[in-house]
Design a protein around this motif. Structure first.
Motif, PDB file in Angstrom:
ATOM      1  N   ASN A  77      49.329  34.354  43.266  1.00 48.70           N
ATOM      2  CA  ASN A  77      49.607  35.440  42.337  1.00 48.70           C
ATOM      3  C   ASN A  77      48.356  35.930  42.396  1.00 48.70           C
ATOM      4  OD1 ASN A  77      52.168  36.611  42.996  1.00 48.70           O
ATOM      5  ND2 ASN A  77      52.504  34.891  41.235  1.00 48.70           N
ATOM      6  N   LYS A  78      47.494  34.978  42.673  1.00 46.36           N
ATOM      7  CA  LYS A  78      46.007  35.511  41.691  1.00 46.36           C
ATOM      8  C   LYS A  78      44.577  35.642  43.572  1.00 46.36           C
ATOM      9  CE  LYS A  78      46.348  34.148  37.045  1.00 46.36           C
ATOM     10  NZ  LYS A  78      45.851  33.217  36.437  1.00 46.36           N
ATOM     11  N   ALA A  79      45.253  35.488  44.189  1.00 41.72           N
ATOM     12  CA  ALA A  79      44.719  35.558  45.819  1.00 41.72           C
ATOM     13  C   ALA A  79      44.457  37.066  45.545  1.00 41.72           C
ATOM     14  CB  ALA A  79      45.820  35.445  46.248  1.00 41.72           C
ATOM     15  N   TYR A  80      43.000  37.071  46.576  1.00 40.90           N
ATOM     16  CA  TYR A  80      42.249  38.525  46.569  1.00 40.90           C
ATOM     17  C   TYR A  80      41.873  38.518  48.054  1.00 40.90           C
ATOM     18  CZ  TYR A  80      37.855  36.218  44.384  1.00 40.90           C
ATOM     19  OH  TYR A  80      37.002  35.279  44.746  1.00 40.90           O
ATOM     20  N   ASN A  81      41.762  39.798  48.167  1.00 41.05           N
ATOM     21  CA  ASN A  81      40.628  39.819  48.946  1.00 41.05           C
ATOM     22  C   ASN A  81      39.037  39.736  49.541  1.00 41.05           C
ATOM     23  OD1 ASN A  81      42.314  40.311  51.107  1.00 41.05           O
ATOM     24  ND2 ASN A  81      43.031  42.438  51.307  1.00 41.05           N
ATOM     25  N   PRO A  82      38.450  39.354  49.903  1.00 37.57           N
ATOM     26  CA  PRO A  82      36.664  39.838  49.645  1.00 37.57           C
ATOM     27  C   PRO A  82      36.150  40.779  50.511  1.00 37.57           C
ATOM     28  CG  PRO A  82      36.815  38.454  52.109  1.00 37.57           C
ATOM     29  CD  PRO A  82      38.348  38.831  51.487  1.00 37.57           C
ATOM     30  N   TYR A  83      35.102  40.934  49.857  1.00 40.35           N
ATOM     31  CA  TYR A  83      34.539  42.389  49.894  1.00 40.35           C
ATOM     32  C   TYR A  83      34.443  42.685  51.045  1.00 40.35           C
ATOM     33  CZ  TYR A  83      32.720  41.878  45.227  1.00 40.35           C
ATOM     34  OH  TYR A  83      32.730  42.050  43.744  1.00 40.35           O
ATOM     35  N   CYS A  84      34.483  41.833  52.021  1.00 40.12           N
ATOM     36  CA  CYS A  84      34.186  42.521  53.634  1.00 40.12           C
ATOM     37  C   CYS A  84      34.805  42.305  54.166  1.00 40.12           C
ATOM     38  CB  CYS A  84      33.458  41.531  54.281  1.00 40.12           C
ATOM     39  SG  CYS A  84      34.326  39.757  54.577  1.00 40.12           S
ATOM     40  N   ALA A  85      36.893  43.144  53.409  1.00 36.52           N
ATOM     41  CA  ALA A  85      37.754  43.157  53.655  1.00 36.52           C
ATOM     42  C   ALA A  85      37.734  44.755  53.946  1.00 36.52           C
ATOM     43  CB  ALA A  85      39.227  42.888  52.901  1.00 36.52           C
ATOM     44  N   TYR A  86      37.399  45.257  52.772  1.00 38.67           N
ATOM     45  CA  TYR A  86      36.865  46.445  52.519  1.00 38.67           C
ATOM     46  C   TYR A  86      35.404  47.925  53.052  1.00 38.67           C
ATOM     47  CZ  TYR A  86      40.239  44.472  48.755  1.00 38.67           C
ATOM     48  OH  TYR A  86      41.376  44.194  48.678  1.00 38.67           O
ATOM     49  N   ALA A  87      34.524  47.333  53.071  1.00 36.01           N
ATOM     50  CA  ALA A  87      33.676  47.520  54.008  1.00 36.01           C
ATOM     51  C   ALA A  87      32.248  46.836  54.297  1.00 36.01           C
ATOM     52  CB  ALA A  87      32.162  47.795  51.937  1.00 36.01           C
ATOM     53  N   SER A  88      31.875  47.217  55.664  1.00 35.42           N
ATOM     54  CA  SER A  88      30.584  47.269  56.313  1.00 35.42           C
ATOM     55  C   SER A  88      29.516  46.352  55.200  1.00 35.42           C
ATOM     56  CB  SER A  88      30.627  46.951  57.571  1.00 35.42           C
ATOM     57  OG  SER A  88      30.189  48.439  56.618  1.00 35.42           O
ATOM     58  N   GLY A  89      28.747  45.322  56.148  1.00 37.16           N
ATOM     59  CA  GLY A  89      27.607  45.170  54.696  1.00 37.16           C
ATOM     60  C   GLY A  89      27.695  43.610  54.147  1.00 37.16           C
ATOM     61  N   TYR A  90      29.142  43.330  54.434  1.00 33.29           N
ATOM     62  CA  TYR A  90      28.992  41.839  53.382  1.00 33.29           C
ATOM     63  C   TYR A  90      28.895  40.885  54.283  1.00 33.29           C
ATOM     64  CZ  TYR A  90      29.871  44.960  48.983  1.00 33.29           C
ATOM     65  OH  TYR A  90      30.214  45.271  47.920  1.00 33.29           O
ATOM     66  N   ALA A  91      28.701  39.603  54.025  1.00 36.77           N
ATOM     67  CA  ALA A  91      28.629  38.270  54.136  1.00 36.77           C
ATOM     68  C   ALA A  91      29.380  37.567  53.261  1.00 36.77           C
ATOM     69  CB  ALA A  91      27.247  37.643  54.694  1.00 36.77           C
ATOM     70  N   CYS A  92      30.850  36.981  54.311  1.00 38.04           N
ATOM     71  CA  CYS A  92      31.944  36.123  53.272  1.00 38.04           C
ATOM     72  C   CYS A  92      32.064  35.578  53.909  1.00 38.04           C
ATOM     73  CB  CYS A  92      32.998  37.496  53.406  1.00 38.04           C
ATOM     74  SG  CYS A  92      33.412  39.081  52.320  1.00 38.04           S
ATOM     75  N   PRO A  93      32.008  34.627  52.999  1.00 40.81           N
ATOM     76  CA  PRO A  93      32.324  32.570  53.527  1.00 40.81           C
ATOM     77  C   PRO A  93      33.384  32.844  54.426  1.00 40.81           C
ATOM     78  CG  PRO A  93      31.621  33.114  50.946  1.00 40.81           C
ATOM     79  CD  PRO A  93      31.872  34.392  51.887  1.00 40.81           C
ATOM     80  N   ILE A  94      33.524  31.559  55.136  1.00 42.90           N
ATOM     81  CA  ILE A  94      34.989  31.631  56.201  1.00 42.90           C
ATOM     82  C   ILE A  94      35.461  30.378  54.916  1.00 42.90           C
ATOM     83  CG2 ILE A  94      35.908  30.983  58.699  1.00 42.90           C
ATOM     84  CD1 ILE A  94      32.933  32.758  59.185  1.00 42.90           C
ATOM     85  N   THR A 139      48.196  40.365  55.985  1.00 44.20           N
ATOM     86  CA  THR A 139      47.113  40.152  54.882  1.00 44.20           C
ATOM     87  C   THR A 139      45.746  40.038  55.741  1.00 44.20           C
ATOM     88  OG1 THR A 139      47.282  37.844  54.764  1.00 44.20           O
ATOM     89  CG2 THR A 139      48.340  39.070  53.175  1.00 44.20           C
ATOM     90  N   TYR A 140      44.404  40.366  55.107  1.00 44.51           N
ATOM     91  CA  TYR A 140      42.880  40.832  55.259  1.00 44.51           C
ATOM     92  C   TYR A 140      43.490  39.241  56.530  1.00 44.51           C
ATOM     93  CZ  TYR A 140      38.294  40.505  56.240  1.00 44.51           C
ATOM     94  OH  TYR A 140      36.540  40.280  56.716  1.00 44.51           O
ATOM     95  N   GLY A 141      42.337  39.468  57.795  1.00 45.55           N
ATOM     96  CA  GLY A 141      42.782  38.234  58.744  1.00 45.55           C
ATOM     97  C   GLY A 141      41.829  37.388  58.483  1.00 45.55           C
ATOM     98  N   GLY A 142      41.004  37.749  57.970  1.00 42.34           N
ATOM     99  CA  GLY A 142      38.990  36.725  57.077  1.00 42.34           C
ATOM    100  C   GLY A 142      40.170  35.436  56.825  1.00 42.34           C
ATOM    101  N   GLY A 143      41.329  35.744  55.570  1.00 43.44           N
ATOM    102  CA  GLY A 143      41.528  34.873  55.197  1.00 43.44           C
ATOM    103  C   GLY A 143      40.927  35.560  54.058  1.00 43.44           C
ATOM    104  N   ARG A 144      42.144  34.689  52.464  1.00 42.94           N
ATOM    105  CA  ARG A 144      41.961  35.336  50.636  1.00 42.94           C
ATOM    106  C   ARG A 144      41.239  34.475  49.865  1.00 42.94           C
ATOM    107  NH1 ARG A 144      47.760  37.052  49.819  1.00 42.94           N
ATOM    108  NH2 ARG A 144      48.031  35.830  50.813  1.00 42.94           N
ATOM    109  N   TYR A 145      40.974  35.220  49.225  1.00 43.47           N
ATOM    110  CA  TYR A 145      40.591  33.986  47.562  1.00 43.47           C
ATOM    111  C   TYR A 145      40.810  33.894  46.455  1.00 43.47           C
ATOM    112  CZ  TYR A 145      36.508  34.908  50.759  1.00 43.47           C
ATOM    113  OH  TYR A 145      34.649  35.488  51.919  1.00 43.47           O
ATOM    114  N   MET A 146      40.668  32.540  45.555  1.00 38.06           N
ATOM    115  CA  MET A 146      41.066  32.308  44.185  1.00 38.06           C
ATOM    116  C   MET A 146      39.694  32.107  43.675  1.00 38.06           C
ATOM    117  SD  MET A 146      45.351  31.009  44.904  1.00 38.06           S
ATOM    118  CE  MET A 146      44.795  30.053  44.289  1.00 38.06           C
ATOM    119  N   GLY A 147      40.744  32.466  42.587  1.00 38.09           N
ATOM    120  CA  GLY A 147      39.318  31.462  41.482  1.00 38.09           C
ATOM    121  C   GLY A 147      39.903  30.440  40.681  1.00 38.09           C
TER     122      GLY A 147
END
Length: 76
Positions: free
Chosen positions: A40-57, A18-26
């Protein structure tokens, strides 16, 4: 509209499966004393797909010591 909880987390699959920076759930905040986590509802942050996003750690408290092989995994 029910109140929601943002849950960033890391687990033993980060950086490999999975993405190295972690995943998120709502999550919907329950009315009782327990909450059910559906990974099953875990998803990648936007920064996993494109540069320019600042994602919470995800905080250290949300670092799971088990692999979570559910939800969005790393694209091949």
């Amino acid at each position: 509209m029910k109140p929601v909880l943002f849950l960033p987390f890391t687990d033993q699959t980060n950086g490999g499966e999975t993405y190295g920076g972690g995943r998120y759930m709502g999550l919907t905040i329950p009315t009782g004393d327990t909450i059910e986590l559906d990974f099953n509802k875990a998803y990648n942050p936007y920064c996993a797909y494109a540069s320019g996003y600042a994602c919470p750690i995800p905080p250290k408290e949300n670092d799971l010591e088990v692999p979570i092989r559910a939800g969005v995994m790393k694209s091949k």
